[in-house]
Design a protein around this motif. Sequence first.
Motif, mmCIF file in Angstrom:
data_model
loop_
_atom_site.group_PDB
_atom_site.id
_atom_site.type_symbol
_atom_site.label_atom_id
_atom_site.label_comp_id
_atom_site.label_asym_id
_atom_site.label_seq_id
_atom_site.Cartn_x
_atom_site.Cartn_y
_atom_site.Cartn_z
ATOM 1 N N THR A 227 38.361 63.513 41.292
ATOM 2 C CA THR A 227 39.505 62.755 40.789
ATOM 3 C C THR A 227 39.124 62.029 39.503
ATOM 4 O O THR A 227 37.958 61.993 39.107
ATOM 5 C CB THR A 227 39.973 61.738 41.851
ATOM 6 N N ALA A 228 40.133 61.438 38.859
ATOM 7 C CA ALA A 228 39.918 60.812 37.549
ATOM 8 C C ALA A 228 38.967 59.631 37.613
ATOM 9 O O ALA A 228 38.350 59.269 36.606
ATOM 10 C CB ALA A 228 41.269 60.371 36.975
ATOM 11 N N ASP A 229 38.822 58.996 38.793
ATOM 12 C CA ASP A 229 37.946 57.819 38.892
ATOM 13 C C ASP A 229 36.479 58.184 39.102
ATOM 14 O O ASP A 229 35.621 57.306 39.148
ATOM 15 C CB ASP A 229 38.429 56.889 40.008
ATOM 16 N N ILE A 230 36.166 59.471 39.227
ATOM 17 C CA ILE A 230 34.768 59.899 39.339
ATOM 18 C C ILE A 230 34.204 60.067 37.927
ATOM 19 O O ILE A 230 34.681 60.888 37.144
ATOM 20 C CB ILE A 230 34.646 61.205 40.146
ATOM 21 N N VAL A 231 33.176 59.281 37.597
ATOM 22 C CA VAL A 231 32.669 59.242 36.218
ATOM 23 C C VAL A 231 31.665 60.356 35.948
ATOM 24 O O VAL A 231 31.520 60.800 34.804
ATOM 25 C CB VAL A 231 32.026 57.870 35.915
ATOM 26 N N GLU A 232 30.960 60.804 36.982
ATOM 27 C CA GLU A 232 29.963 61.855 36.802
ATOM 28 C C GLU A 232 29.939 62.772 38.016
ATOM 29 O O GLU A 232 30.155 62.327 39.146
ATOM 30 C CB GLU A 232 28.562 61.270 36.612
ATOM 31 N N CYS A 233 29.647 64.052 37.770
ATOM 32 C CA CYS A 233 29.447 65.019 38.837
ATOM 33 C C CYS A 233 28.092 65.680 38.601
ATOM 34 O O CYS A 233 27.919 66.438 37.641
ATOM 35 C CB CYS A 233 30.569 66.061 38.850
ATOM 36 N N TRP A 234 27.125 65.394 39.462
ATOM 37 C CA TRP A 234 25.774 65.920 39.322
ATOM 38 C C TRP A 234 25.589 67.119 40.246
ATOM 39 O O TRP A 234 25.963 67.083 41.418
ATOM 40 C CB TRP A 234 24.742 64.849 39.661
ATOM 41 N N VAL A 235 24.994 68.193 39.714
ATOM 42 C CA VAL A 235 24.743 69.417 40.478
ATOM 43 C C VAL A 235 23.287 69.809 40.268
ATOM 44 O O VAL A 235 22.777 69.738 39.148
ATOM 45 C CB VAL A 235 25.668 70.563 40.026
ATOM 46 N N ASP A 236 22.596 70.238 41.337
ATOM 47 C CA ASP A 236 21.180 70.596 41.206
ATOM 48 C C ASP A 236 20.922 72.100 41.168
ATOM 49 O O ASP A 236 19.779 72.545 41.304
ATOM 50 C CB ASP A 236 20.351 69.946 42.316
ATOM 51 N N ASP A 237 21.986 72.893 40.987
ATOM 52 C CA ASP A 237 21.844 74.342 40.861
ATOM 53 C C ASP A 237 22.599 74.792 39.616
ATOM 54 O O ASP A 237 23.805 74.519 39.483
ATOM 55 C CB ASP A 237 22.395 75.045 42.105
ATOM 56 N N GLU A 238 21.909 75.480 38.688
ATOM 57 C CA GLU A 238 22.497 75.801 37.388
ATOM 58 C C GLU A 238 23.689 76.747 37.504
ATOM 59 O O GLU A 238 24.683 76.581 36.791
ATOM 60 C CB GLU A 238 21.431 76.392 36.462
ATOM 61 N N ASP A 239 23.608 77.750 38.388
ATOM 62 C CA ASP A 239 24.727 78.678 38.542
ATOM 63 C C ASP A 239 25.960 77.966 39.078
ATOM 64 O O ASP A 239 27.078 78.170 38.597
ATOM 65 C CB ASP A 239 24.336 79.830 39.480
ATOM 66 N N THR A 240 25.746 77.133 40.097
ATOM 67 C CA THR A 240 26.868 76.362 40.649
ATOM 68 C C THR A 240 27.413 75.394 39.613
ATOM 69 O O THR A 240 28.634 75.207 39.500
ATOM 70 C CB THR A 240 26.421 75.596 41.904
ATOM 71 N N ALA A 241 26.514 74.763 38.837
ATOM 72 C CA ALA A 241 26.942 73.811 37.803
ATOM 73 C C ALA A 241 27.832 74.482 36.768
ATOM 74 O O ALA A 241 28.818 73.892 36.300
ATOM 75 C CB ALA A 241 25.722 73.192 37.135
ATOM 76 N N ALA A 242 27.510 75.742 36.425
ATOM 77 C CA ALA A 242 28.329 76.468 35.441
ATOM 78 C C ALA A 242 29.732 76.707 35.990
ATOM 79 O O ALA A 242 30.731 76.537 35.276
ATOM 80 C CB ALA A 242 27.654 77.792 35.097
ATOM 81 N N GLN A 243 29.830 77.079 37.272
ATOM 82 C CA GLN A 243 31.146 77.292 37.882
ATOM 83 C C GLN A 243 31.930 75.992 37.983
ATOM 84 O O GLN A 243 33.134 75.951 37.706
ATOM 85 C CB GLN A 243 30.967 77.909 39.266
ATOM 86 N N VAL A 244 31.225 74.935 38.387
ATOM 87 C CA VAL A 244 31.869 73.630 38.514
ATOM 88 C C VAL A 244 32.356 73.143 37.155
ATOM 89 O O VAL A 244 33.470 72.627 37.021
ATOM 90 C CB VAL A 244 30.882 72.614 39.133
ATOM 91 N N ASN A 245 31.538 73.330 36.134
ATOM 92 C CA ASN A 245 31.898 72.883 34.787
ATOM 93 C C ASN A 245 33.119 73.626 34.257
ATOM 94 O O ASN A 245 33.984 73.047 33.604
ATOM 95 C CB ASN A 245 30.709 73.068 33.846
ATOM 96 N N GLU A 246 33.174 74.928 34.567
ATOM 97 C CA GLU A 246 34.308 75.738 34.114
ATOM 98 C C GLU A 246 35.615 75.235 34.727
ATOM 99 O O GLU A 246 36.627 75.088 34.043
ATOM 100 C CB GLU A 246 34.076 77.201 34.486
#
Length: 488
Positions: A227-246
């Motif tokens: 949601t808009a009130d979440i300031v950061e989303c941290w991911v420890d897997d690069e492949d998952t991070a790419a999907q999440v970022n997209e």
Amino acid sequence: MAEKIRKMLISVLPGEQVEVVITQDGVVVEYYVEMLHQSKTKGNIYKGKIHNIDQALQAAFINYGAEKNGFLQVDEVHPEYYLIDPPSRGYPPLQKALRPGQEMLVQVVKEPTGSKGAFLTTYLSIPGRYFVLTPGREQLGISRKIEEEKERVRLKEIVEEMGLEEGIGVIVRTVSEGQSKAALSRDLQFLKRLWKDIRKRANESPAPVLVYEEKDLAFRAIRDYLTADIVECWVDDEDTAAQVNEFASLVFPRRKSIVKVHTDPQQTLFERFRVEEQLATVLSRTVNLPSGGQLVFDHTEALTAIDINSGKIGGEKNFKEMALRTNVEAAREIAHQLMLRDIGGQIVVDFIEMKDPAHIREVEKEMRQALKADRARTDVGRISKFGLMEIVRQRLGTSALSASLDMCPHCKGTGSRRNLEWRAMRALKEIFRALRTGVASEPLEYFTDPELAVYLLNRKREKLVELEQRCGRRVLVLPSSSEPCSFC
């Protein structure tokens, strides 16, 4: 008042596990876990067929391809499946409205638990980022958490302008607040295409068959919890991070750096944000309260019982104040624990007894206020004259408890077992029975778990000698590490 800082942490063990944590000012407020080897069916849509109809329960058991048939109550059957004209009021007798072998689309509402099969519905819900599509229900609902009337009117007008097919409704989700018409339109068009594909697959495939599978936890976390009130989303897997970022870039196009990748090999993501110790308490049966009281959680197949134990109360004079203070603290902590453990279904809270009606109303108010932060649907009852409060809560994801715990093979879920003296008495009975029925010239070998074997040889030696003399046979008590404890 300073704004609270919320962060999302997604920890991935590739191909095995996904964990999602939401923190608020460093405190874990939500925790979800998914073991990828454990098949999850909640939210899945199947084409199933009726196996049988229970007239007494007014429910149908549906073969949808799982090991156990699913349970479909009469109020979860859409009238389009009736083989008779629906009554003007209420529901028709299910044994007349449906027939065994009849095919229907069903969605899993609740995962199978224990000896119970999955709970099913024919009222389908297909979630998107901003909307939930509801085929078969011509409705336009708007999340109650969108409180500003002007915004509610705007969203309603946008949906009406986009137009919906006959027999399809939508529910506007909380995250739709403030979104542009273009973003909302894209999400609705996506859901319409998805529903079209589901119908096509269902028409072309024989039952039972899976026609729609819910996304994995990492994707759902971004879709449902970012949601808009979440300031950061941290991911420890690069492949998952790419999907999440997209996906996050589509949701928040103006926020470019919301997704961050944790790459430090010296510490885990959860260690970095100091949440490991907090997560350890999720599995604990007890939770301590500031005033010295304690919450005790007990789970059954049907409900969760929460008992509140008071701290030390010095005399009757301070009892009322202590009871109120402990109950208020308990109400706040219970709301937090329900979210943290994602406890769903029926919940019964046993508060410390209060006689003052004003105190009772205060605790009820505190509980309702604390549950406002819960994204799940909740229904809170009043405190009864016996000090009990009933709560019904929707389960959002997969709780850490259900994903990580198995029933103890010794106590069978009771949390206790027979003591050594009782087990020794039963063992002596078995030995006595075997001595009388066996061959007199052969010694009796009695195998049992090591703990009980030591107890018999040390504490019941005289009785064993007496049995040997009485029956004329030797007794050999032998420990066996492979021998399960059968006395629990």
